[in-house]
Write a protein that holds these residues in place. Structure first.
Motif, mmCIF file in Angstrom:
data_model
loop_
_atom_site.group_PDB
_atom_site.id
_atom_site.type_symbol
_atom_site.label_atom_id
_atom_site.label_comp_id
_atom_site.label_asym_id
_atom_site.label_seq_id
_atom_site.Cartn_x
_atom_site.Cartn_y
_atom_site.Cartn_z
ATOM 1 N N GLY A 152 31.999 36.937 47.273
ATOM 2 C CA GLY A 152 30.906 37.246 47.807
ATOM 3 C C GLY A 152 30.070 36.313 47.197
ATOM 4 O O GLY A 152 30.343 35.625 46.269
ATOM 5 N N GLU A 279 42.596 36.968 41.973
ATOM 6 C CA GLU A 279 42.186 37.392 40.684
ATOM 7 C C GLU A 279 41.127 38.500 40.354
ATOM 8 O O GLU A 279 40.068 38.362 41.209
ATOM 9 C CB GLU A 279 41.367 35.925 40.364
ATOM 10 C CG GLU A 279 41.002 35.894 38.700
ATOM 11 C CD GLU A 279 39.785 34.978 38.437
ATOM 12 O OE1 GLU A 279 39.850 33.848 38.807
ATOM 13 O OE2 GLU A 279 38.857 35.507 37.720
ATOM 14 N N SER A 312 34.450 37.097 26.289
ATOM 15 C CA SER A 312 33.942 38.059 27.394
ATOM 16 C C SER A 312 35.090 38.107 28.140
ATOM 17 O O SER A 312 36.128 37.523 28.311
ATOM 18 C CB SER A 312 32.867 37.062 27.851
ATOM 19 O OG SER A 312 33.202 36.024 28.814
HETATM 20 N N1 5CA Z 1 31.557 36.022 31.928
HETATM 21 C C1 5CA Z 1 32.964 35.997 32.214
HETATM 22 C C2 5CA Z 1 33.755 37.195 31.843
HETATM 23 S S1 5CA Z 1 32.785 38.540 31.685
HETATM 24 C C3 5CA Z 1 32.916 36.028 33.769
HETATM 25 O O1 5CA Z 1 31.977 35.757 34.493
HETATM 26 N N2 5CA Z 1 34.300 35.542 34.428
HETATM 27 S S2 5CA Z 1 34.577 35.193 35.883
HETATM 28 O O2 5CA Z 1 33.956 34.310 36.212
HETATM 29 O O3 5CA Z 1 36.011 35.058 35.821
HETATM 30 O O4 5CA Z 1 34.322 36.320 36.677
HETATM 31 C C4 5CA Z 1 35.053 37.959 36.160
HETATM 32 C C5 5CA Z 1 35.683 38.480 37.708
HETATM 33 O O5 5CA Z 1 34.735 38.588 38.610
HETATM 34 C C6 5CA Z 1 36.699 37.681 38.282
HETATM 35 O O6 5CA Z 1 37.765 37.563 37.757
HETATM 36 C C7 5CA Z 1 36.404 38.185 39.653
HETATM 37 O O7 5CA Z 1 37.531 38.989 39.949
HETATM 38 C C8 5CA Z 1 35.136 38.615 39.952
HETATM 39 N N3 5CA Z 1 34.454 37.558 40.756
HETATM 40 C C9 5CA Z 1 34.184 36.223 40.246
HETATM 41 N N4 5CA Z 1 33.557 35.599 41.221
HETATM 42 C C10 5CA Z 1 33.302 36.466 42.494
HETATM 43 C C11 5CA Z 1 32.876 36.488 43.672
HETATM 44 N N5 5CA Z 1 32.215 35.213 44.356
HETATM 45 N N6 5CA Z 1 32.975 37.635 44.543
HETATM 46 C C12 5CA Z 1 33.703 38.521 44.060
HETATM 47 N N7 5CA Z 1 34.158 38.701 42.802
HETATM 48 C C13 5CA Z 1 34.018 37.685 42.133
#
Ligand code: 5CA
Length: 439
Positions: A152, A279, A312
């Motif tokens: 999203g 993921e 994080s």
């Molecule tokens: N600050 C770090 C960890 S808190 C962080 O933002 N990590 S991330 O970018 O990997 O995002 C964490 C999780 O959010 C991902 O593993 C994924 O499950 C979810 N996520 C990331 N982008 C999206 C998206 N566009 N839509 C839905 N879920 C997402």
């Protein structure tokens, strides 16, 4: 809840914009409605599942020692200028200007915000270790939002941030989150494999993605075939030394695709699996990357000030709704694992205008609620076939079907949505059977 009084806008047709099963099923089951590209409203059934998943994540974070806070969605640009990410983050960041011409942004993540909270209040190593988390909406202006809530633009994330005096202590915090993720996903009925991953815009030098296997997943993954036989459900206690536990998982080869080097892969090609996955979580250790430029320092035991070591830890709470459906559905609809199901059991009254059916269904419904279950009563004025199909579609783990034929001999039918097994029982035995399978 009585279906006749609920808001469950089921779709009869398969929506053509949906390319994958979870997106199709979430629309058909009346869980979400698109507002604009990558932005969704959560309708009652979807909201219930989202809350259940969020609650499991919360409980496991709390158990691992993290402390819940709530940071805002809108952040000031100054914090991101301090860390140097305001320019680096690029077009994925939604930039907003307020009426005083101040540059604001809708947070894609909260490293800067939480570092600001930390530096305002913490001065001494004695307050460490500290891990603060929140479950909050994020916005990333993805180039290609797709697959419904899976990728999203606005999405719900749990993000935790750990603060430690040095790299060794930070590793302990990282390991706690690593283990808590295995426990969290196992409670949702998922096998999430931790894989060494690239750190991307979050930065740092150690990172693991937690991936659930699904053909429609966006991530390519490489792993040793033994992973498929590994029991990931850990009964590990947080007071144990967690390093051996983490080492055991990380010694089995598993890599997200950007980290896979075919020329130096230690796994023999016969043992190497290459599949697709989703993921659902991502954890990072990035040391002083934010604390040094933002001045988040503490006085150590020797009195000297040093920047704290941070990590994080993200979980895609809204993405998990789709991920669980990808992992658990059939051609009739969703099959919710009990722990995240929107209702525990559906009482399907096939003939609401029949006195015997209605009094039996009402009695069961009342007793289930009194026993602590969350029942859904299908008391709609619909054809029996349509009722059964919609209860299959929305994936309630147990169905108790009350019909005139069974009533003639004093029985109801109890069906398990996952196995499809159905048995005829007295209403009392039906109640015991469903209650014995408590979440
Ligand atoms: N600050 C770090 C960890 S808190 C962080 O933002 N990590 S991330 O970018 O990997 O995002 C964490 C999780 O959010 C991902 O593993 C994924 O499950 C979810 N996520 C990331 N982008 C999206 C998206 N566009 N839509 C839905 N879920 C997402």
């Amino acid at each position: 809840m009585r279906l006749s009084q609920y808001f469950l806008p089921l779709l009869k047709e398969t929506p053509k914009e949906a390319q994958i099963a979870s997106h199709r099923l979430m629309l058909r089951a009346g869980m979400i409605q698109q507002s604009s590209a990558g932005i969704y409203s959560w309708l009652p059934l979807g909201k219930k599942v989202l809350d259940k998943i969020g609650q499991i994540v919360r409980e496991e974070q709390n158990r691992a020692g993290a402390i819940e806070i709530m940071m805002p969605t809108i952040q000031p640009s100054e914090l991101w200028q301090e860390s140097g990410r305001y320019d680096d983050y690029g077009a994925e960041m939604l930039r907003i200007r307020d009426r005083h011409e101040r540059d604001m942004l809708y947070g894609p993540t909260n490293e800067e915000q939480v570092t600001d909270i930390f530096r305002t209040h913490v001065r001494s190593y004695k307050a460490l270790p500290l891990n603060l988390y929140h479950i909050q909406w994020k916005f990333r202006d993805e180039v290609r939002p797709r697959f419904g809530i899976m990728r999203g633009r606005e999405f719900l994330m749990k993000d935790a941030y750990s603060f430690d005096l040095n790299a060794d202590a930070a590793r302990t915090s990282y390991n706690r989150m690593f283990v808590s993720y295995l426990k969290t996903f196992a409670r949702m009925g998922l096998t999430a494999i931790p894989m060494e991953a690239d750190t991307g815009p979050i930065g740092g030098d150690m990172s693991h993605e937690f991936i659930i296997l699904a053909e429609t997943g966006e991530s390519g993954v490489y792993f040793h075939k033994d992973w498929l036989n590994t029991d990931l459900v850990t009964s590990v206690d947080y007071n144990e030394d967690l390093q051996p536990v983490v080492d055991r998982f990380t010694s089995l080869y598993a890599r997200a695709d950007e980290m896979h080097d075919p020329d130096n892969c230690p796994v023999a090609s016969d043992d190497l699996m290459s599949l697709r996955g989703i993921e659902v979580g991502h954890i990072f250790y990035f040391g002083e990357k934010y604390s040094a430029p933002m001045g988040a320092t503490v006085a150590g035991p020797d009195g000297a000030n040093t920047p704290v070591h941070m990590g994080s830890y993200g979980i895609g709470v809204s993405r998990l709704v789709g991920g669980i459906i990808e992992a658990s559905h059939d051609d009739r609809g969703i099959i919710w694992p009990r722990a995240v199901a929107p209702f525990d059991v559906a009482v399907v009254n096939l003939k609401p205008d029949d006195e015997a059916c209605s009094s039996c269904a009402e009695d069961l419904y009342g007793k289930l609620a009194a026993a602590g279950a969350d029942p859904l009563m299908d008391d709609r004025d619909e054809r029996p076939g349509a009722k059964l199909a919609s209860i299959d579609l929305i994936g309630i783990p147990w169905q108790i079907v009350v019909g005139p034929r069974g009533m003639a001999s004093g029985v109801v039918e109890v069906k398990n949505r996952r196995t499809g097994e159905a048995v005829e029982l007295s209403p009392e035995s039906a109640l015991s059977m469903v209650m014995a399978d408590a979440a």
